[in-house]
Write an enzyme that holds these catalytic residues in place. Sequence first.
Site, PDB file in Angstrom:
ATOM      1  N   ARG A  53     -35.173 -13.997  60.825  1.00  0.00           N
ATOM      2  CA  ARG A  53     -36.063 -14.193  59.665  1.00  0.00           C
ATOM      3  C   ARG A  53     -37.129 -15.252  59.944  1.00  0.00           C
ATOM      4  O   ARG A  53     -38.236 -15.176  59.402  1.00  0.00           O
ATOM      5  CB  ARG A  53     -35.244 -14.577  58.426  1.00  0.00           C
ATOM      6  CG  ARG A  53     -34.595 -13.371  57.766  1.00  0.00           C
ATOM      7  CD  ARG A  53     -33.832 -13.766  56.519  1.00  0.00           C
ATOM      8  NE  ARG A  53     -33.430 -12.589  55.764  1.00  0.00           N
ATOM      9  CZ  ARG A  53     -32.637 -12.622  54.705  1.00  0.00           C
ATOM     10  NH1 ARG A  53     -32.159 -13.775  54.266  1.00  0.00           N
ATOM     11  NH2 ARG A  53     -32.320 -11.517  54.070  1.00  0.00           N
ATOM     12  N   GLY A 395     -30.511  -7.607  49.989  1.00  0.00           N
ATOM     13  CA  GLY A 395     -30.497  -7.299  48.561  1.00  0.00           C
ATOM     14  C   GLY A 395     -31.795  -6.673  48.073  1.00  0.00           C
ATOM     15  O   GLY A 395     -31.785  -5.719  47.291  1.00  0.00           O
TER      16      GLY A 395
HETATM   17  C1  3PG Z   1     -31.024 -12.769  50.901  1.00  0.00           C
HETATM   18  O1  3PG Z   1     -30.535 -13.321  51.878  1.00  0.00           O
HETATM   19  O2  3PG Z   1     -30.719 -11.608  50.559  1.00  0.00           O
HETATM   20  C2  3PG Z   1     -32.053 -13.519  50.103  1.00  0.00           C
HETATM   21  O3  3PG Z   1     -32.389 -14.716  50.750  1.00  0.00           O
HETATM   22  C3  3PG Z   1     -31.598 -13.789  48.693  1.00  0.00           C
HETATM   23  O4  3PG Z   1     -30.502 -14.644  48.684  1.00  0.00           O
HETATM   24  P1  3PG Z   1     -29.543 -14.688  47.407  1.00  0.00           P
HETATM   25  O5  3PG Z   1     -28.778 -13.398  47.396  1.00  0.00           O
HETATM   26  O6  3PG Z   1     -28.660 -15.892  47.589  1.00  0.00           O
HETATM   27  O7  3PG Z   1     -30.434 -14.814  46.198  1.00  0.00           O
END
Ligand code: 3PG
Length: 418
Positions: A53, A395
């Site tokens: 990332r 996500g």
């Molecule tokens: C991820 O890694 O999917 C994003 O950085 C969001 O993180 P989170 O699910 O803790 O909000």
Amino acid sequence: MNDGGPAGELQAGGFDLSRIRTIDGVDVRGKRVLIRVDFNVPIEQGKVADDTRIKRVLPTISKLARAGAIVIVLSHLGRPKGVINPETSLKPIAAKMQELMPGTNVRFIGDCIGEEVKRGLAALKPGDVAVLENLRFYPGEETNHPVFAKQLAAHGDIYVNDAFSSAHRANASIDAIAGLLPSYAGLLMMAEIMALGEALEQPERPVMAIVGGAKVSTKIEVLTNLAARVDRLVVGGGMANTFLKAKGMEIGRSFCEPDFTDTAKDIMAHAEQAGCEIVLPSDVVVATELKAGADSQICPVEAVPADAMILDVGPETLADLKRRVAEVKTVLWNGPLGAIETPPFGEGTFALAREVARLTREGKLISVAGGGDTVRALNEAHAAADFTYVSTAGGAFLEWLGGKELPGVVALTRSSAR
Ligand code: 3PG
Ligand code: MG
């Protein structure tokens, strides 16, 4: 200041990209540019364990720094839930960035709002980069608090969002802040939206989606939305067991969500109506325990022993999936087919990944994948480099596949409309 170029007429992911301003052509010389990135990366023993990332966002940061901006990097890490937790400090990430940008002055500042930041930023020159401390040390980040957004916005002259993988979070540094400063999409944000948009909005057909992972319950929207839009939907991993059970099969001690067999039936009915073929395993690898090197056997899905657990797809299923990917033009992939973290139960996923990679390399297939486990599997199979596009998002990729609007993208379109 130039207003930046519109991104073109393309509609992608349900977004009108012409309403998003990009950083191309924006004069950032001497300006303080706040850039929201997603540095939510694995940290092990105080060090960055996977820098994907970070590397993917460096082109935007370098471009801004080279153009004479003072670049101020904002990110969250982990889920510290509004309190300071040294274990989720961004300090090791700043160190990693300095390593990856040897010619640039990268400075870590141990807070993200207030006096310490003011002092730290005052010492920077155009071309320098500051990494601020974890935004989630303050509760206002996740509550999208306008006062916290204002405190962040006070550091900068313009705002850039290059955190597509956080775009599903309506947080202060993603949503509220975009209403306070001239706002732009970074290079990675644009690349993600375009690649995913092309793959789902205007795909080369037939399109096959592969959705794996453990639970149907967390992917109902994704499965339902995909069933309406793709030609073939391969269901794999633990969630396939729930589908098999819904079809009346005995699955022994396999992971299953019995409360969701009706959901699985609904999804199958929905798919049939939409002309989407649902593909389930026909044979599987089973074992009586989930342990590295456990004794395993292969059996048809109709004959899973009562004391066994399904842990991977079998050779017949794999051959069938390989034949099917050779028949389609686009593959969208989220979620593994088996228990990839426990050898040898990742073999089905790895073998299919290598086949998708080979067909893509030969120009026969467009392949797009996303999600933490999926990307890990592609890396382990040495297949990632050959995929057409690998998203940094987990996500957000899932929500996008589910057809949802992403607040981070919406905020950028809203901001440019002002
Ligand atoms: C991820 O890694 O999917 C994003 O950085 C969001 O993180 P989170 O699910 O803790 O909000
Ligand atoms: Mg996550």
